[in-house]
Every structure is written in C-alpha cells, then in structure tokens.
Design a protein around this motif. Structure first.
Motif, PDB file in Angstrom:
ATOM      1  N   LYS A   1       0.435   0.060   1.720  1.00 44.39           N
ATOM      2  CA  LYS A   1       1.576  -0.074   0.809  1.00 44.39           C
ATOM      3  C   LYS A   1       1.354  -1.230  -0.156  1.00 44.39           C
ATOM      4  O   LYS A   1       1.734  -1.143  -1.319  1.00 44.39           O
ATOM      5  CB  LYS A   1       2.870  -0.226   1.585  1.00 44.39           C
ATOM      6  CG  LYS A   1       3.241   1.066   2.287  1.00 44.39           C
ATOM      7  CD  LYS A   1       4.604   1.020   2.899  1.00 44.39           C
ATOM      8  CE  LYS A   1       4.901   2.378   3.562  1.00 44.39           C
ATOM      9  NZ  LYS A   1       6.213   2.445   4.126  1.00 44.39           N
TER      10      LYS A   1
ATOM     11  N   GLN B   1       1.390  -3.550   6.506  1.00 46.81           N
ATOM     12  CA  GLN B   1       1.072  -2.221   5.987  1.00 46.81           C
ATOM     13  C   GLN B   1       0.218  -2.376   4.726  1.00 46.81           C
ATOM     14  O   GLN B   1       0.700  -2.260   3.608  1.00 46.81           O
ATOM     15  CB  GLN B   1       2.350  -1.446   5.689  1.00 46.81           C
ATOM     16  CG  GLN B   1       3.191  -1.214   6.934  1.00 46.81           C
ATOM     17  CD  GLN B   1       4.510  -0.545   6.627  1.00 46.81           C
ATOM     18  OE1 GLN B   1       5.116  -0.789   5.590  1.00 46.81           O
ATOM     19  NE2 GLN B   1       4.948   0.291   7.536  1.00 46.81           N
TER      20      GLN B   1
ATOM     21  N   GLU C   1       9.794  -4.003   3.081  1.00 48.18           N
ATOM     22  CA  GLU C   1       8.385  -4.057   3.479  1.00 48.18           C
ATOM     23  C   GLU C   1       7.593  -4.970   2.560  1.00 48.18           C
ATOM     24  O   GLU C   1       6.633  -5.603   2.975  1.00 48.18           O
ATOM     25  CB  GLU C   1       7.791  -2.653   3.454  1.00 48.18           C
ATOM     26  CG  GLU C   1       8.477  -1.720   4.431  1.00 48.18           C
ATOM     27  CD  GLU C   1       8.142  -0.263   4.202  1.00 48.18           C
ATOM     28  OE1 GLU C   1       7.726   0.113   3.082  1.00 48.18           O
ATOM     29  OE2 GLU C   1       8.306   0.513   5.149  1.00 48.18           O
TER      30      GLU C   1
END
Length: 95
Positions: A56, A53, A80
């Motif tokens: 992010k 991601q 994450e």
C-alpha cells in the motif's frame, strides 16, 4: 488520512477533494486535519506508513509521486497511511 503540516489554511481539505476527484475508486480518505499547530514545520510532504503493508505504501508513493516516507507502525491506528502535507504540497497536488 491527510494532515496539514505546513500551516497554510484548508490544504488538507483541498487535497482530500483532489483525491475524491481523481482517485475515488481507489482511495478512501478517512480523515483530514492539522498536525499540532506547534509542528507546522514540514517543508517536504511525506507519507507515513501506520500499518505494516508495504504494498500500500508503494501504491500511494506511485500515485502521489511523494518520494519521502517514514515508518511509524501503529496497528491500532484507523488509517493505514497518513500523508503529511509540507510546504511543497502543490508539487504533488496541483489545484
């Protein structure tokens, strides 16, 4: 998650509190812990992207100003992103 990679006592918890004070609406800290004590070798703090991601990663890099990042994808990881605190952590997270 926030990981202490420098061996100084309690720094992962200090940085967790920093995030809660300053960014609680934007960030969820799912854990803080030490890296393996044999690996208290980090001179520089870095961001580890666990899920693919990049937006992010960009957000956290801008939020913290930590310029170093690595990619260690593990889609089964709970977090994450990991922030590994090096000996320079006070440059990014002042007390």
């Amino acid at each position: 998650a926030i990981l202490n990679g420098n061996g100084y006592p309690n720094v992962a918890n200090e940085v967790k509190e920093y995030f809660l004070r300053n960014f609680s609406a934007n960030i969820d800290v799912v854990g803080c812990r030490n890296v393996d004590s044999r690996k208290f070798i980090y001179k520089q703090s870095l961001i580890v992207l666990k899920h693919n991601q990049p937006e992010k990663l960009d957000f956290i890099m801008k939020l913290t100003n930590i310029p170093y990042r690595i990619f260690a994808f593990d889609e089964e990881a709970i977090e994450e992103i990991q922030i590994i605190l090096g000996k320079d952590y006070l440059e990014y997270f002042p007390k």
